[in-house]
Design an enzyme around this catalytic site. Structure first.
Site, PDB file in Angstrom:
ATOM      1  N   TYR A  60     -14.000  -4.551   4.140  1.00  0.00           N
ATOM      2  CA  TYR A  60     -12.637  -4.971   3.788  1.00  0.00           C
ATOM      3  C   TYR A  60     -12.411  -6.353   4.372  1.00  0.00           C
ATOM      4  CZ  TYR A  60      -7.626  -5.449   3.458  1.00  0.00           C
ATOM      5  OH  TYR A  60      -6.376  -5.920   3.163  1.00  0.00           O
ATOM      6  N   LYS A  96      -5.509 -11.290  13.190  1.00  0.00           N
ATOM      7  CA  LYS A  96      -4.759 -10.243  13.886  1.00  0.00           C
ATOM      8  C   LYS A  96      -4.881 -10.446  15.400  1.00  0.00           C
ATOM      9  CE  LYS A  96      -5.204  -6.902  10.195  1.00  0.00           C
ATOM     10  NZ  LYS A  96      -6.343  -6.523   9.331  1.00  0.00           N
ATOM     11  N   TYR A 123       0.826  -1.216   0.000  1.00  0.00           N
ATOM     12  CA  TYR A 123       0.000   0.000   0.000  1.00  0.00           C
ATOM     13  C   TYR A 123       0.854   1.257   0.000  1.00  0.00           C
ATOM     14  CZ  TYR A 123      -4.308  -2.584   0.515  1.00  0.00           C
ATOM     15  OH  TYR A 123      -5.370  -3.400   0.294  1.00  0.00           O
ATOM     16  N   ASP A 129     -16.221 -11.791   9.850  1.00  0.00           N
ATOM     17  CA  ASP A 129     -14.798 -11.534   9.675  1.00  0.00           C
ATOM     18  C   ASP A 129     -14.326 -10.764  10.909  1.00  0.00           C
ATOM     19  OD1 ASP A 129     -12.299 -10.641   9.102  1.00  0.00           O
ATOM     20  OD2 ASP A 129     -12.788  -9.808   7.123  1.00  0.00           O
TER      21      ASP A 129
HETATM   22  C1  LIG Z   1      -6.597  -7.132   8.007  1.00  0.00           C
HETATM   23  C2  LIG Z   1      -7.899  -7.699   7.705  1.00  0.00           C
HETATM   24  C3  LIG Z   1      -8.039  -8.765   6.818  1.00  0.00           C
HETATM   25  C4  LIG Z   1      -6.875  -9.313   6.047  1.00  0.00           C
HETATM   26  O1  LIG Z   1      -5.924  -9.923   6.863  1.00  0.00           O
HETATM   27  P1  LIG Z   1      -4.440 -10.152   6.267  1.00  0.00           P
HETATM   28  O2  LIG Z   1      -3.754 -10.906   7.356  1.00  0.00           O
HETATM   29  O3  LIG Z   1      -3.886  -8.805   6.012  1.00  0.00           O
HETATM   30  O4  LIG Z   1      -4.585 -10.952   5.021  1.00  0.00           O
HETATM   31  C5  LIG Z   1      -9.281  -9.296   6.632  1.00  0.00           C
HETATM   32  N1  LIG Z   1     -10.336  -8.823   7.285  1.00  0.00           N
HETATM   33  C6  LIG Z   1     -10.267  -7.794   8.156  1.00  0.00           C
HETATM   34  C7  LIG Z   1     -11.476  -7.326   8.874  1.00  0.00           C
HETATM   35  C8  LIG Z   1      -9.047  -7.195   8.383  1.00  0.00           C
HETATM   36  O5  LIG Z   1      -8.961  -6.158   9.223  1.00  0.00           O
END
Ligand SMILES: *Cc1c(COP(=O)(O)O)cnc(C)c1O
Length: 682
Positions: free
Chosen positions: A367, A502, A239, A473
């Site tokens: 996202y 994460k 990015y 997600d």
């Molecule tokens: C960061 C993120 C992703 C992608 O995760 P990566 O480890 O960067 O592939 C997917 N969904 C959400 C909500 C995110 O914040």
């Protein structure tokens, strides 16, 4: 030769560290380098080591920095107590060290790596980690030297401290030297013979010249100064518009909530290193778990084989869902966790013989990652403008009904409109929906949009009613970020599939998981092997990643970090309420706080004020990365109350500096965050 600063330490006391310092200072001077001397901590009498070096060299030494001196010959922690004086701290030593600017410096320790400096158990090793000065390790040729030398080198290696070489001081012992070279082949050894210390003797000159040559060769190998320049030539950052982006911050280490630059600046990690570092950097327990697991089982294939860390972690994650989910599928990043979820849902329908469930409901501003499936179900106007479509078919719902903040409850659509829109979509598409994919309660990358809870709960009810899998997600909101282990627990949702990544390893290693209900799993159990979930990643269930995650969960428990975001949220709320009109749309959920810079509008990525923010933040000791002109602060959950206050004050100082900028570029607020082609990047 560019002569580096260096740190002279030893495997213990009485191995002749000071005489080696004298030899190096003398050799340097004879080769035209004004190497200066600093003994930061002296025990056993004021400046005694300096005086003995001066006696050997028959000249006074340049000593540019003040030292801690104690009369008792003991470790600094004990000597300070005996003298009823303040002990040295790594932070104080670092402050002094940073004041030094002129010429190369030889820093001499007192004792060895693990010699304590103070009763808070800081050691010389802590100082070495902080400075990363190249180390000269002085050892003896006496009995026992192999053990002491190997243990010291292993510790230095474990902390990635550059070692120029080991100097074996004393009567030459070829056998010891050979054993050490055999055991530590990646290190350099040399001997320094037992000679008289008269600086003009030929023996002394020959021995010190030998040392000089040895160090010169070693330091040429570890010259690291150019790596920042090399970045520009060889790297392609995520990015990043390389043509216009300012130089990246050169980070050399991290501890707790702080990152440290090559220049020695301390920066608060205001994004938790892209939202991953929930427990603070450099947590010793995670480091120990990683090392233990690496020495036991580093990686193995996860199809047709299994291992304990994967099983134990799966059990613990399932427990965290409080009975909602029963199965765990591992991958290694958030995007992949989402891909797995989509496959679970769509292949699940096919396995059941249902052919017409081919659509995924997704949301404006979503996202879900940067792989093609995840992009297909994301906001198309912003991040993935170039990648429209993808392989998956989706229907796009209304914008999520977001209340930008509790202070500013008017989201882009009213709640009633939002609920109607959901009803309409389900009425039209429910028979074709393979699943609904959403970042629950908080959309991260598109600008920290907080949804109306009742809207979200309505979505959950519609999914249940129509038998459509609800895929959450929680890559960002999971692992305590939203004020509970998972946002869905706090929001009262009943998901079928949940993605996490994460925060899972506290920011230490890439690991992700897709959790699902047993009935989803059951759709894949069949005599027909084709009906298996035909998906896998090479590093699925990596044992070291799983061990790091298990250790991370222990830290969460010990420090109550699953509840911590609730307290942080309260403080964020108070702070937002106390701000004047310098910020707009202040909002918070759990350990996330966001706002827009006043006068720049929601979606104006090209706002000069927003562009200027990271540099201003860095001046105030913060590493921040805005999303368009949305500023956000996502600290490690382990942040202490006083660290949090300090960070908030720094943010206020940034806002003060921003004020003239945002006034001079007052832009009209866009009506809607995502309808003006906002260019966003996480
Ligand atoms: C960061 C993120 C992703 C992608 O995760 P990566 O480890 O960067 O592939 C997917 N969904 C959400 C909500 C995110 O914040």
């Amino acid at each position: 030769m560019h002569f580096p600063n260096l740190f002279v330490t030893a495997t213990g006391t009485d191995v002749g560290k000071t005489i080696i310092s004298a030899a190096l200072l003398d050799a340097a001077a004879r080769h035209g380098h004004q190497l200066q001397y600093w003994k930061p901590v002296q025990t056993g009498g004021v400046d005694i080591d300096r005086h003995s070096i001066e006696a050997v060299l028959s000249r006074p030494l340049l000593c540019p920095l003040p030292s801690f001196s104690y009369s008792k010959p003991a470790s600094p922690d004990q000597a300070a107590v005996a003298d009823k004086a303040d002990p040295p701290y790594v932070a104080t030593l670092m402050q002094r060290f940073r004041q030094h600017s002129a010429g190369p410096l030889l820093v001499e320790g007192a004792g060895g790596l693990a010699t304590p400096l103070n009763e808070d158990n800081e050691t010389w090793l802590g100082f070495m980690i902080a400075t990363r000065l190249p180390v000269v390790l002085v050892s003896s040729t006496r009995l026992g030297t192999i053990n002491h030398t190997v243990l010291s080198l292993e510790t230095l290696d474990a902390h990635d401290i550059p070692v120029l070489g080991v100097i074996l001081n004393g009567p030459h012992d070829q056998a010891n030297l050979q054993s050490l070279q055999r055991m530590m082949p990646h290190h350099r050894f040399t001997s320094f013979p037992e000679i008289n210390f008269e600086s003009q003797s030929t023996q002394w000159m020959a021995a010190t010249d030998g040392l000089w040559k040895f160090l010169k060769e070693a330091s040429e190998e570890i010259d690291e100064a150019t790596w920042i320049e090399t970045d520009k030539k060889v790297l392609w950052h995520p990015y990043t518009q390389h043509k216009t982006a300012p130089a990246p911050a050169p980070i050399v280490r991290a501890k707790g909530i702080h990152l440290y630059t090559e220049e020695g600046d301390e920066l608060i990690d205001g994004t938790s290193s892209w939202w991953t570092c929930s427990i603070g950097h450099g947590h010793p327990e995670i480091g120990a778990a990683i090392r233990r697991q690496q020495s036991r089982l580093d990686h193995c294939i996860f199809a047709g084989a299994t291992h304990r860390p994967a099983v134990e972690l799966a059990e613990k994650l399932i427990d965290l869902t409080e009975g909602h989910l029963q199965r765990v599928f591992y991958s290694d990043n958030g995007s992949c966790a989402v891909e797995v979820a989509l496959k679970m849902a769509s292949q699940g329908w096919k396995n059941k013989g249902v052919a017409d469930r081919h659509l995924f409901l997704h949301f404006k501003g979503a996202y879900h990652g940067d792989t093609f499936g995840a992009m297909a179900l994301a906001e198309h106007d912003g991040l993935h403008g170039h990648q429209r479509g993808g392989l998956l078919a989706g229907v796009e719902a209304t914008p999520v009904t977001a209340h930008r903040s509790r202070l500013c409850p008017d989201g882009p659509a009213s709640l009633a409109q939002g609920l109607d829109a959901l009803d309409a979509i389900f009425a039209r598409h429910h028979q074709n929906l393979a699943g609904v994919l959403i970042e629950p309660w908080l959309q991260g990358a598109s600008g920290m949009n907080i949804q109306e809870l009742s809207w979200l709960q309505h979505l959950g009810r519609l999914c249940r009613l129509h038998g459509v899998p609800l895929i959450l997600d929680e890559v960002f909101t999971g692992m305590g970020r939203a004020g509970a282990p998972f946002a869905f627990l706090r929001a009262g949702l009943e998901p079928d599939i949940v993605c996490i990544a994460k925060g899972l390893t506290g920011g230490n290693l890439p690991l992700a998981a897709t959790l699902c209900r047993e009935d989803i799993f059951a759709q894949f159990e069949d005599d027909d092997r084709q009906k298996a979930l035909l998906h896998g990643h090479t590093f699925s269930g990596n044992p070291i990643g799983c061990a790091a995650a298990l250790a991370t969960l222990k830290v969460y428990k010990k420090q109550n970090l699953f509840d911590r975001a609730l307290q942080i949220e309260d403080r964020f709320m108070q702070w937002l309420e106390s701000q004047d009109d310098r910020i707009e749309n202040g909002r918070t959920l759990g350990g996330v706080m966001a706002w827009e810079i006043a006068g720049t509008g929601f979606g104006s990525y090209f706002s000069p004020a927003a562009e200027a923010m990271p540099a201003i933040a860095r001046r105030h000791g913060l590493l921040l990365r805005p999303l368009g002109n949305t500023m956000y602060f996502v600290p490690p959950l382990s942040i202490t109350s006083s660290e949090l206050e300090d960070a908030l004050q720094r943010i206020e100082r940034c806002l003060d500096d921003m004020l003239p900028l945002s006034l001079s570029h007052g832009l009209t607020p866009a009506e809607h965050a995502f309808e003006d082609g906002a260019q966003l990047s996480p």
